[in-house]
Write a protein that holds these residues in place. Sequence first.
Motif, PDB file in Angstrom:
ATOM      1  N   TYR A 119       0.703  -1.212   0.074  1.00 11.76           N
ATOM      2  CA  TYR A 119      -0.090  -0.006  -0.201  1.00 11.76           C
ATOM      3  C   TYR A 119       0.942   1.345  -0.049  1.00 11.76           C
ATOM      4  CZ  TYR A 119      -3.893  -2.927   1.030  1.00 11.76           C
ATOM      5  OH  TYR A 119      -5.119  -3.757   0.993  1.00 11.76           O
ATOM      6  N   GLY A 120       2.249   1.057  -0.038  1.00  7.75           N
ATOM      7  CA  GLY A 120       3.043   2.250   0.197  1.00  7.75           C
ATOM      8  C   GLY A 120       3.536   2.552   1.337  1.00  7.75           C
ATOM      9  N   THR A 121       4.516   3.579   1.504  1.00  6.38           N
ATOM     10  CA  THR A 121       5.558   3.760   2.566  1.00  6.38           C
ATOM     11  C   THR A 121       4.620   4.493   3.937  1.00  6.38           C
ATOM     12  OG1 THR A 121       7.225   4.561   1.009  1.00  6.38           O
ATOM     13  CG2 THR A 121       7.467   5.119   3.500  1.00  6.38           C
ATOM     14  N   SER A 122       3.604   5.323   3.406  1.00  5.26           N
ATOM     15  CA  SER A 122       2.888   6.027   4.641  1.00  5.26           C
ATOM     16  C   SER A 122       2.143   4.927   5.464  1.00  5.26           C
ATOM     17  CB  SER A 122       1.983   6.998   4.346  1.00  5.26           C
ATOM     18  OG  SER A 122       2.505   8.086   3.679  1.00  5.26           O
ATOM     19  N   VAL A 123       1.573   3.864   4.632  1.00  5.29           N
ATOM     20  CA  VAL A 123       0.618   3.011   5.174  1.00  5.29           C
ATOM     21  C   VAL A 123       1.571   1.809   6.030  1.00  5.29           C
ATOM     22  CG1 VAL A 123      -0.938   1.077   4.662  1.00  5.29           C
ATOM     23  CG2 VAL A 123      -1.228   3.227   3.595  1.00  5.29           C
ATOM     24  N   SER A 124       2.822   1.390   5.279  1.00  4.55           N
ATOM     25  CA  SER A 124       3.712   0.675   6.063  1.00  4.55           C
ATOM     26  C   SER A 124       4.004   1.038   7.338  1.00  4.55           C
ATOM     27  CB  SER A 124       4.810   0.507   5.268  1.00  4.55           C
ATOM     28  OG  SER A 124       5.802  -0.415   5.644  1.00  4.55           O
ATOM     29  N   ALA A 125       4.514   2.570   7.355  1.00  2.00           N
ATOM     30  CA  ALA A 125       4.782   3.036   8.630  1.00  2.00           C
ATOM     31  C   ALA A 125       3.531   3.098   9.561  1.00  2.00           C
ATOM     32  CB  ALA A 125       5.437   4.456   8.476  1.00  2.00           C
ATOM     33  N   ALA A 126       2.207   3.199   9.032  1.00  2.00           N
ATOM     34  CA  ALA A 126       1.143   3.413   9.867  1.00  2.00           C
ATOM     35  C   ALA A 126       1.125   2.094  10.611  1.00  2.00           C
ATOM     36  CB  ALA A 126       0.138   3.707   9.272  1.00  2.00           C
ATOM     37  N   ALA A 127       1.087   0.901   9.805  1.00  2.00           N
ATOM     38  CA  ALA A 127       1.114  -0.458  10.385  1.00  2.00           C
ATOM     39  C   ALA A 127       2.045  -0.693  11.523  1.00  2.00           C
ATOM     40  CB  ALA A 127       1.075  -1.501   9.304  1.00  2.00           C
ATOM     41  N   GLY A 128       3.283  -0.284  11.176  1.00  2.00           N
ATOM     42  CA  GLY A 128       4.510  -0.665  12.103  1.00  2.00           C
ATOM     43  C   GLY A 128       4.168  -0.011  13.228  1.00  2.00           C
ATOM     44  N   LEU A 129       3.960   1.252  13.225  1.00  6.06           N
ATOM     45  CA  LEU A 129       3.481   2.113  14.597  1.00  6.06           C
ATOM     46  C   LEU A 129       2.323   1.595  15.057  1.00  6.06           C
ATOM     47  CD1 LEU A 129       4.325   5.721  13.206  1.00  6.06           C
ATOM     48  CD2 LEU A 129       5.507   4.405  14.852  1.00  6.06           C
ATOM     49  N   ALA A 130       1.241   1.215  14.567  1.00  2.00           N
ATOM     50  CA  ALA A 130       0.082   0.671  15.307  1.00  2.00           C
ATOM     51  C   ALA A 130       0.432  -0.710  15.719  1.00  2.00           C
ATOM     52  CB  ALA A 130      -1.126   0.617  14.248  1.00  2.00           C
ATOM     53  N   GLY A 131       1.245  -1.295  15.220  1.00  2.00           N
ATOM     54  CA  GLY A 131       1.645  -2.777  15.623  1.00  2.00           C
ATOM     55  C   GLY A 131       2.404  -2.551  16.993  1.00  2.00           C
ATOM     56  N   ARG A 132       3.045  -1.603  17.039  1.00  2.00           N
ATOM     57  CA  ARG A 132       3.785  -1.356  18.568  1.00  2.00           C
ATOM     58  C   ARG A 132       2.810  -1.006  19.646  1.00  2.00           C
ATOM     59  NH1 ARG A 132       6.739  -2.931  15.594  1.00  2.00           N
ATOM     60  NH2 ARG A 132       5.837  -4.709  16.765  1.00  2.00           N
ATOM     61  N   PHE A 133       1.839  -0.347  18.913  1.00  2.00           N
ATOM     62  CA  PHE A 133       0.833   0.013  20.093  1.00  2.00           C
ATOM     63  C   PHE A 133      -0.013  -1.259  20.424  1.00  2.00           C
ATOM     64  CE2 PHE A 133      -3.982   0.364  21.189  1.00  2.00           C
ATOM     65  CZ  PHE A 133      -3.661   1.295  22.086  1.00  2.00           C
ATOM     66  N   ASN A 134      -0.307  -2.235  19.403  1.00  2.00           N
ATOM     67  CA  ASN A 134      -1.055  -3.314  19.802  1.00  2.00           C
ATOM     68  C   ASN A 134      -0.250  -4.314  20.510  1.00  2.00           C
ATOM     69  OD1 ASN A 134      -3.155  -3.033  17.882  1.00  2.00           O
ATOM     70  ND2 ASN A 134      -1.849  -3.831  16.197  1.00  2.00           N
ATOM     71  N   ILE A 162      -7.306   3.395  10.788  1.00  2.00           N
ATOM     72  CA  ILE A 162      -8.150   2.194  10.251  1.00  2.00           C
ATOM     73  C   ILE A 162      -7.651   1.227  10.525  1.00  2.00           C
ATOM     74  CG2 ILE A 162      -8.590   1.310   7.981  1.00  2.00           C
ATOM     75  CD1 ILE A 162      -8.433   3.965   6.816  1.00  2.00           C
ATOM     76  N   TYR A 163      -6.349   0.792  10.583  1.00  2.00           N
ATOM     77  CA  TYR A 163      -5.630  -0.550  11.035  1.00  2.00           C
ATOM     78  C   TYR A 163      -6.191  -0.797  12.342  1.00  2.00           C
ATOM     79  CZ  TYR A 163      -2.314  -4.179  11.447  1.00  2.00           C
ATOM     80  OH  TYR A 163      -1.571  -5.388  11.632  1.00  2.00           O
ATOM     81  N   MET A 164      -5.654   0.224  13.485  1.00  2.00           N
ATOM     82  CA  MET A 164      -6.109   0.078  14.947  1.00  2.00           C
ATOM     83  C   MET A 164      -7.562  -0.414  15.250  1.00  2.00           C
ATOM     84  SD  MET A 164      -5.171   2.649  17.793  1.00  2.00           S
ATOM     85  CE  MET A 164      -3.137   2.905  17.027  1.00  2.00           C
ATOM     86  N   ARG A 165      -8.586   0.230  14.627  1.00  2.00           N
ATOM     87  CA  ARG A 165      -9.826  -0.127  14.957  1.00  2.00           C
ATOM     88  C   ARG A 165     -10.354  -1.433  14.383  1.00  2.00           C
ATOM     89  NH1 ARG A 165     -12.494   5.827  13.613  1.00  2.00           N
ATOM     90  NH2 ARG A 165     -12.675   6.527  15.946  1.00  2.00           N
ATOM     91  N   ALA A 166      -9.622  -1.976  13.492  1.00  2.00           N
ATOM     92  CA  ALA A 166     -10.158  -3.175  12.881  1.00  2.00           C
ATOM     93  C   ALA A 166      -9.143  -4.413  13.970  1.00  2.00           C
ATOM     94  CB  ALA A 166      -9.709  -3.393  11.494  1.00  2.00           C
ATOM     95  N   PHE A 167      -8.047  -3.964  14.057  1.00  2.00           N
ATOM     96  CA  PHE A 167      -7.204  -5.022  14.991  1.00  2.00           C
ATOM     97  C   PHE A 167      -7.483  -5.177  16.393  1.00  2.00           C
ATOM     98  CE2 PHE A 167      -3.388  -7.017  16.969  1.00  2.00           C
ATOM     99  CZ  PHE A 167      -3.133  -7.708  15.891  1.00  2.00           C
TER     100      PHE A 167
END
Length: 475
Positions: free
Chosen positions: A282-297, A372-377
């Motif tokens: 999905y691109g750099t911004s989405v990849s960075a978002a998923a990585g950061l949200a993953g740390r919150f998870n 988007i990712y956090m609300r789903a996960f």
Amino acid sequence: MDGELKETQAAREEHGSRFQNDLTQGGVTRQLLRFSMPFFFSTLIQQMYSMSDLLIVSHFAEESSVVGVSNGMQLTFLATAIAIGLSVGGTILVGQYYGAKRMEDVKKTVSTMMTMLVIVSVVMTVLFLVFGGALLHILRVPEQSIGEARAYLNICVSGLLFIFMYNAISGVLRGMGDSKRPLYFIAVTCVANIVLDLVLIAGFGMGAAGAAIATIICQAGSVAFSAIYLARKGFLFDFRPKSFVIDRAKLKLIFKLGIPACLQQVVVNFSFLLMTALVNDYGTSVSAAAGLAGRFNGFAIMPSLAFGNSVAMMCAQNLGAGNPGRALRTMRVGMGLSMAVTVFVFATAQFFPAQIMGFLSPEAAVVKAGVIYMRAFSWDYLVVPFVFCLFGLINGAGHSTFTMLTTFITSIGLRVPLAILLSRPYGLNLGLSGVGLAAPLASVGALVCYTIYLIGGKWRNVVIHRPETQSDLTG
């Protein structure tokens, strides 16, 4: 001379008792809370440890460095998973032997576990240095971030020895009921890591490489500090070269328990690597978002993880002592305590995701994708309290082969296919939400499998009490 030797041994055993905590006695709720709180804070600090790299890089370096650290960290976690998985075998064995009051077997297990993990860490270091670049390309890391990811990975895997040794030391202590000292060791390491991150990343502008260097220095310091402290306090392993000895019977049992646990850890991390590859498209911004949200998870599931691991240690001792009823009560109490905390974490992730992501990154595009990712996960947070505590009971009994198979089915057989089906145009086309929703759906699958196993009652058959195990010990 013999008298002096016996006196020294007696003194060492007396001092060693300070590292022991009998979890087969006392109120279940009180014991579980006393044991799990240091475990929780250790896990919290470990998450802060890894989070500090990503958070400081996101504020003081380019977006390409954030993606580089995020992807390099995923592969480092894969190596760490192997350390955790193998140490689980020794930890369960130590817990069961200690519950059965077989201290000579505890000592042999500890020395074998330490020696084995040192050897495996050297092999893993070589493998990751040789094949790390190819793995990053398989992950489809964005071209502008591949150099940063490679630098972070190479530096981090050079310190795998320290990661493996820390997990060995912590595993032994927890197996004997001591969850406080691992907390002290990791707390000192985390503070030092944050300071070094700020110096190397914010001060010297070293990006991903600076984050990795800070991590390696602090891991080495943690192992050195804990080894010196424990040796001086009369711990039952003194860390001298002559003490690194392998007992073949114990090695066989550690592998019997540890290899399935290791494969289980690898499968979980591999499934998340595949998820990372999906997100990278999905691109750099989405990849960075998923990585950061993953740390919150990682922070969000900590209460469940702490209670689940504490349940495993308490169950190992109680099942070793021949008390399955107390083990079952421990699991139920763990579920209740875990759920009481996790429901608040779930509500926070659902109602305040933008604020959480805004704290993690100043980039608007990253925040938008992360919400988007956090609300789903985050729906996963309502399932994992039950999954982790059931897992703790079954794993505490030494049934790691079943938990491995369940993890393989749910992680590879459910999570990844569901992520593809829910996110891609040829499926439901939910995009990033589909990738996130795959996690809670896979956890429901694991919950069903573990519940069926619990009802079947096979978990009551403890590994050190099996007839075939007794022949292994004497053969």
